[in-house]
Design a protein around this motif. Structure first.
Motif, PDB file in Angstrom:
ATOM      1  N   LEU A  33      52.435 -10.057  22.400  1.00 51.15           N
ATOM      2  CA  LEU A  33      52.097 -11.227  21.599  1.00 51.15           C
ATOM      3  C   LEU A  33      51.550 -10.784  20.251  1.00 51.15           C
ATOM      4  O   LEU A  33      50.714  -9.889  20.186  1.00 51.15           O
ATOM      5  CB  LEU A  33      51.043 -12.044  22.354  1.00 51.15           C
ATOM      6  N   TYR A  35      50.221 -12.624  16.582  1.00 54.19           N
ATOM      7  CA  TYR A  35      50.004 -13.819  15.771  1.00 54.19           C
ATOM      8  C   TYR A  35      49.470 -13.390  14.418  1.00 54.19           C
ATOM      9  O   TYR A  35      48.536 -12.587  14.336  1.00 54.19           O
ATOM     10  CB  TYR A  35      49.016 -14.783  16.436  1.00 54.19           C
ATOM     11  N   SER A  46      45.557 -21.922  21.558  1.00 45.33           N
ATOM     12  CA  SER A  46      46.999 -21.745  21.786  1.00 45.33           C
ATOM     13  C   SER A  46      47.328 -20.298  22.131  1.00 45.33           C
ATOM     14  O   SER A  46      48.114 -20.033  23.043  1.00 45.33           O
ATOM     15  CB  SER A  46      47.795 -22.133  20.537  1.00 45.33           C
ATOM     16  N   VAL A  47      46.731 -19.359  21.394  1.00 41.67           N
ATOM     17  CA  VAL A  47      46.995 -17.942  21.644  1.00 41.67           C
ATOM     18  C   VAL A  47      46.514 -17.564  23.045  1.00 41.67           C
ATOM     19  O   VAL A  47      47.209 -16.871  23.799  1.00 41.67           O
ATOM     20  CB  VAL A  47      46.317 -17.058  20.563  1.00 41.67           C
ATOM     21  N   MET A  50      48.948 -18.899  25.617  1.00 44.90           N
ATOM     22  CA  MET A  50      50.185 -18.109  25.680  1.00 44.90           C
ATOM     23  C   MET A  50      49.968 -16.799  26.428  1.00 44.90           C
ATOM     24  O   MET A  50      50.770 -16.407  27.272  1.00 44.90           O
ATOM     25  CB  MET A  50      50.674 -17.802  24.259  1.00 44.90           C
ATOM     26  N   ARG A  53      49.542 -17.448  30.143  1.00 44.84           N
ATOM     27  CA  ARG A  53      50.825 -17.721  30.802  1.00 44.84           C
ATOM     28  C   ARG A  53      51.621 -16.447  30.965  1.00 44.84           C
ATOM     29  O   ARG A  53      52.242 -16.206  31.991  1.00 44.84           O
ATOM     30  CB  ARG A  53      51.631 -18.739  29.980  1.00 44.84           C
ATOM     31  N   ASN A  54      51.593 -15.615  29.922  1.00 49.28           N
ATOM     32  CA  ASN A  54      52.311 -14.352  29.973  1.00 49.28           C
ATOM     33  C   ASN A  54      51.796 -13.481  31.125  1.00 49.28           C
ATOM     34  O   ASN A  54      52.572 -12.956  31.923  1.00 49.28           O
ATOM     35  CB  ASN A  54      52.154 -13.629  28.626  1.00 49.28           C
TER      36      ASN A  54
END
Lengths: 196, 120
Positions: A33, A35, A46-47, A50, A53-54
């Motif tokens: 990831l 950003y 949000s980060v 993510m 979830r990853n």
């Protein structure tokens, strides 16, 4: 083959090769990831979502996931509280980069953001003083700092973020400063979390 | 006395402070950017509650994550509770979450309140 070369030359001409380069860099650095941009609480959330979830998607161990999550929170909120800007009117506030890398053995949480050069000594001293401590020393520093009267700083910090990152990581915090211009330096911070 | 009843969100905890029903709970995730602002009403509620508290105040923390700014405010809550007769803390942690267990132990060392540790 000719077609391929032609396309390749064309992509250089179009200035698009950076996309492939970036893709390759991400793969070679095992980045899951990245950003780059403005950092706000909304973006932090949000980060985090993510990354969570990853990690869930390949069934990362709960204990490891929680440590990575905790370190990410402190790292991201450090940026949104402390990052200084190149030129706010152009780049927006708190422009910075945040990355997570994953190998077989470790996660690496990395951040980079501009800071005023006159804060370099302060930041270096703080991290150095954390890095000389073992787990017991860090625990004591954490307790001494949280007990300190006076509440949170004007930026809403507790002065505990880096200590907490070092504790959760179990590794030394790595950092670097690169000169941007007379006023600013780019502060990079790297935290490692074992996947065991 | 007023009840504080806040639904948890992805970055703020569920908070339920209900004197009549003897329920005192902070649970979930506490990662607000402005922790002082979020916890201010809770601190104020405890100030009012301390004027006329229940004979016993079992206060439950069941946190999944909290940021360091929140940890400072959790200590402020504990310091308020310390002055209330009959307070006890029930500190929940996930059974494989050693960090949360240790965080509870550290808080218990910082204030003079009995802590009970429970796993979920």
């Amino acid at each position: 083959m000719n077609t391929f070369i032609h396309k390749s030359e064309e992509s250089i001409a179009l200035g698009m090769k950076y996309i492939y380069d970036l893709h390759r860099t991400m793969l070679s650095q095992s980045l899951i990831l990245v950003y780059e941009g403005e950092f706000t609480q909304e973006i932090t959330k949000s980060v985090l979502a993510m990354a969570e979830r990853n990690m869930d998607s390949f069934g990362e161990k709960g204990a490891v996931k929680r440590k990575v999550f905790n370190i990410m929170v402190e790292c991201l909120q450090n940026i949104s509280k402390h990052a200084d800007s190149y030129r706010k009117e152009i780049y927006g506030k708190n422009n910075a980069i945040f990355m997570i890398g994953k190998s077989d053995d470790v996660y690496i949480v990395t951040s980079g953001n501009p800071v005023f050069k006159d804060s370099i000594d302060d930041i270096s001293r703080r991290i150095d003083s954390i890095n000389v401590l073992d787990a017991k020393g860090l625990k004591q520093l954490y307790k001494d700092t949280i007990k300190r009267p006076g509440g949170l700083t004007e930026k809403g910090g507790a002065g505990l973020g880096l200590i907490d990152m070092a504790r959760k990581s179990g590794h030394k915090l790595k950092y670097d400063f690169e000169t941007i211009n007379d006023e600013l330096a780019f502060f990079s911070l790297k935290t490692t979390i074992a996947r065991t | 006395m007023d009840i504080i009843n806040l639904e948890g969100t992805e970055d703020t905890p569920k908070v339920l402070l209900d004197k009549a029903n003897e329920t005192f709970e902070v649970s979930g995730r506490s990662l607000p950017e402005d922790a002082a602002e979020f916890y201010q009403p809770i601190i104020e509620w405890l100030d009012a509650y301390s004027e006329n508290p229940n004979p016993s105040t079992p206060f439950m923390f069941k946190l999944e994550y909290f940021n360091t700014a929140s940890s400072k405010l959790i200590l402020d809550i504990l310091s308020k509770l310390e002055d209330i007769e009959g307070t006890s803390i029930v500190w929940y942690f996930h059974e494989d979450d050693e960090d949360m267990e240790e965080a509870g132990e550290e808080f218990s060392e910082l204030v003079e309140i009995p802590f009970e540790f429970k796993t979920y």
